[in-house]
Enzyme design. Structure first.
Site, PDB file in Angstrom:
ATOM      1  N   THR A  86       0.837  -1.208   0.000  1.00  0.00           N
ATOM      2  CA  THR A  86       0.000   0.000   0.000  1.00  0.00           C
ATOM      3  C   THR A  86       0.868   1.253   0.000  1.00  0.00           C
ATOM      4  O   THR A  86       0.635   2.185  -0.784  1.00  0.00           O
ATOM      5  CB  THR A  86      -0.933  -0.011   1.237  1.00  0.00           C
ATOM      6  OG1 THR A  86      -1.740  -1.195   1.170  1.00  0.00           O
ATOM      7  CG2 THR A  86      -1.821   1.220   1.276  1.00  0.00           C
ATOM      8  N   GLN A 194       0.858  -9.242  -6.343  1.00  0.00           N
ATOM      9  CA  GLN A 194       0.420 -10.637  -6.457  1.00  0.00           C
ATOM     10  C   GLN A 194       1.321 -11.468  -7.364  1.00  0.00           C
ATOM     11  O   GLN A 194       1.322 -12.689  -7.265  1.00  0.00           O
ATOM     12  CB  GLN A 194      -1.023 -10.701  -6.987  1.00  0.00           C
ATOM     13  CG  GLN A 194      -2.060 -10.151  -6.025  1.00  0.00           C
ATOM     14  CD  GLN A 194      -2.258 -11.012  -4.775  1.00  0.00           C
ATOM     15  OE1 GLN A 194      -1.887 -12.187  -4.740  1.00  0.00           O
ATOM     16  NE2 GLN A 194      -2.822 -10.424  -3.737  1.00  0.00           N
ATOM     17  N   SER A 214       5.315  -6.685  -2.198  1.00  0.00           N
ATOM     18  CA  SER A 214       5.037  -6.781  -0.766  1.00  0.00           C
ATOM     19  C   SER A 214       5.518  -8.130  -0.232  1.00  0.00           C
ATOM     20  O   SER A 214       5.292  -9.162  -0.873  1.00  0.00           O
ATOM     21  CB  SER A 214       3.526  -6.633  -0.562  1.00  0.00           C
ATOM     22  OG  SER A 214       3.187  -6.821   0.788  1.00  0.00           O
ATOM     23  N   THR A 252      13.764   5.437  10.251  1.00  0.00           N
ATOM     24  CA  THR A 252      14.659   4.299  10.501  1.00  0.00           C
ATOM     25  C   THR A 252      14.058   3.038   9.897  1.00  0.00           C
ATOM     26  O   THR A 252      12.875   2.748  10.084  1.00  0.00           O
ATOM     27  CB  THR A 252      14.878   4.120  12.024  1.00  0.00           C
ATOM     28  OG1 THR A 252      15.428   5.341  12.522  1.00  0.00           O
ATOM     29  CG2 THR A 252      15.826   2.966  12.322  1.00  0.00           C
ATOM     30  N   CYS A 339      -9.776  -7.145   1.680  1.00  0.00           N
ATOM     31  CA  CYS A 339     -10.391  -5.935   2.212  1.00  0.00           C
ATOM     32  C   CYS A 339     -11.812  -5.713   1.726  1.00  0.00           C
ATOM     33  O   CYS A 339     -12.441  -4.738   2.111  1.00  0.00           O
ATOM     34  CB  CYS A 339      -9.539  -4.720   1.890  1.00  0.00           C
ATOM     35  SG  CYS A 339      -8.088  -4.737   2.915  1.00  0.00           S
TER      36      CYS A 339
HETATM   37  C1  LIG Z   1      -2.636  -6.137  -5.858  1.00  0.00           C
HETATM   38  C2  LIG Z   1      -2.371  -5.646  -4.470  1.00  0.00           C
HETATM   39  N1  LIG Z   1      -1.841  -4.423  -4.293  1.00  0.00           N
HETATM   40  C3  LIG Z   1      -1.571  -3.937  -3.083  1.00  0.00           C
HETATM   41  C4  LIG Z   1      -1.836  -4.653  -1.942  1.00  0.00           C
HETATM   42  C5  LIG Z   1      -1.515  -4.075  -0.604  1.00  0.00           C
HETATM   43  O1  LIG Z   1      -0.330  -4.650  -0.087  1.00  0.00           O
HETATM   44  P1  LIG Z   1      -0.021  -4.597   1.476  1.00  0.00           P
HETATM   45  O2  LIG Z   1      -0.966  -5.547   2.139  1.00  0.00           O
HETATM   46  O3  LIG Z   1       1.419  -5.023   1.596  1.00  0.00           O
HETATM   47  O4  LIG Z   1      -0.204  -3.180   1.911  1.00  0.00           O
HETATM   48  C6  LIG Z   1      -2.423  -5.931  -2.065  1.00  0.00           C
HETATM   49  C7  LIG Z   1      -2.790  -6.711  -0.876  1.00  0.00           C
HETATM   50  O5  LIG Z   1      -3.711  -7.503  -0.892  1.00  0.00           O
HETATM   51  C8  LIG Z   1      -2.684  -6.438  -3.366  1.00  0.00           C
HETATM   52  O6  LIG Z   1      -3.220  -7.652  -3.551  1.00  0.00           O
END
Ligand SMILES: Cc1ncc(COP(=O)(O)O)c(C=O)c1O
Length: 431
Positions: A86, A194, A214, A252, A339
């Site tokens: 994110t 993903q 991520s 940090t 989400c």
């Molecule tokens: C395509 C995609 N982008 C961004 C994110 C957000 O990543 P994070 O959970 O590390 O903030 C997700 C998480 O489900 C995702 O599937």
């Protein structure tokens, strides 16, 4: 609570546990845990310190940077560590938008099927005077590179189109989209949260200028990720403070998290070909078995697809009901992104692909991972047949077609307490 694979506090001893929600998050690999623990204990130094403790932390962080860079064909100096996908999406989109605004560039292009980390960031920029074009997709969820070309304007600051869709698994033609952007001199960002570690990525061959990934989607820890920023791409930082991460992300560094990401990225790179082959074989068997059920359709592209993603719609039944029944059989799946499950509004991805409200509500997503076995697929298919048949018999949507004559509609099963997603807000709940 026992954290052994498959254990769950509500579990009876004999129930098989099958985790099929790897797109939501993955179990941290033991090799990753071991490496991280050192950097919370003995090697606790701050990488900005010039003494020995600091040097050990810095060297480990730089090794992680090199591993992440190798995974996507980048240089280590082009990797910025963040607190996750994110933040990396926000930094890429807002950072490039802010850096371009001085040149009068206030237009961005994205797609209608992005993750909310991208969509809501674009909406935020719209509230601050930017214009955003949300490109449509076809029935398989594909963005047409020609649509990107047609949408680019002299004031376009950034194109951001995801690599692998988190709900339906479709892999976008990022190489062609990147080429269109390169020819027109517009920076191209892709959200590869993903896909990174699941399919090969080369930022140079694929014409990518910024890329998000991520750790917790590739068997690393939550709360850490990275943004790839091609050398020479202008970006304004969002956080201000010290000169960490080449002044692009003050604060940090989360050394244990970064070390975990580095180990996870290294293992993902080394095992990518083998793992994706195994996952794709299980995926295809699961898809084939599910499509054998009547009135069931696959969501997402059949072949241009993440190797671990299965997403199907069962006509006349609610995906949520299937999930609850699967859960009672020890199987963890999802109705969409982590989400939006729990919210009753249909998936924006499935709606953009032209599905009816009803088909979108009847969808479930199952995402495989490295701990799954072919027997898990057999077990899921065996359990799914009676679940779908029973729910169809109970369904008011299937009235007159599937329910035996004269039977009353049974009460819908009560939702267990706490089954709603933690991130559902009152605003999203149905009025
Ligand atoms: C395509 C995609 N982008 C961004 C994110 C957000 O990543 P994070 O959970 O590390 O903030 C997700 C998480 O489900 C995702 O599937």
């Amino acid at each position: 609570m026992n954290l052994d694979q498959g254990q769950h506090k509500d579990t009876g001893p004999s129930l098989r546990r099958v985790y099929l929600d790897h797109a939501a998050t993955t179990r941290v690999r033991p090799e990753v845990v071991t490496a991280m623990v050192n950097f919370m204990g003995e090697d606790f130094g701050n990488p900005s310190s010039i003494h020995g403790w600091g040097r050990v932390a810095r060297e480990a962080m730089e090794q992680s940077r090199a591993n992440v860079a190798r995974l996507i064909g980048a240089r280590a100096t082009e990797i910025i560590f963040t607190s996750g996908g994110t933040e990396a999406d926000n930094l890429a989109i807002i950072g490039v938008a802010m850096a371009s605004r001085g040149k009068g560039k206030r237009h961005l292009i994205t797609s209608q099927i992005e993750h909310h980390a991208v969509l809501h960031t674009c909406e935020y920029l719209e509230e601050h005077g930017f214009e955003v074009t949300y490109l449509p997709v076809d029935a398989d969820g594909l963005v047409d590179p020609q649509d990107v070309a047609a949408a680019i304007r002299p004031d376009t600051a950034l194109v951001t189109i995801m690599h692998g869709n988190n709900e339906v698994g479709t892999l976008e033609p990022v190489e062609d989209i990147g080429l269109v952007c390169r020819e027109r001199g517009v920076p191209f960002h892709t959200d590869a949260v993903q896909s990174a570690g699941k399919v090969p990525i080369d930022v140079n061959a694929m014409n990518i200028d910024l890329l998000t990934l991520s750790a917790h989607k590739m068997y690393g820890p939550k709360g850490v990720g990275a943004l790839y920023l091609r050398r020479g791409t202008r970006l304004e930082p969002l956080q201000h403070g010290g000169s960490h991460e080449r002044k692009m992300r003050a604060g940090t560094e989360n050394v244990p998290g970064i070390v975990g990401l580095g180990v996870a990225a290294g293992l993902a790179y080394d095992e990518l070909a083998e793992t994706s082959k195994t996952l794709a074989a299980m995926r295809d068997r699961l898809i084939e078995g599910l499509l054998a059920l009547p009135n069931t359709k696959l969501n997402g592209h059949r072949t241009r697809r993440l190797p671990h993603n299965v997403n199907v719609s069962f006509r006349d039944i609610e995906g949520e009901s299937v999930l609850l029944a699967l859960d009672m059989n020890g199987i963890a799946a999802s109705t969409g992104s982590a989400c939006t499950s729990g919210s009753l509004s249909p998936s924006h991805v499935l709606m953009a692909m032209g599905n009816t409200h009803q088909d979108a509500q009847g969808s479930i997503r199952m995402t495989l991972g490295r701990d799954n076995q072919p027997e898990d697929v057999d077990y899921v298919l065996e359990r799914m047949v009676p679940i779908v048949e029973r729910l169809r018999l109970m369904s008011p949507l299937a009235e007159g077609t599937l329910r035996p004559r004269g039977e009353e509609t049974p009460e819908p099963a009560a939702q267990p307490e706490g089954s709603q997603c933690a991130c559902e807000t009152e605003e999203e709940a149905p009025k």
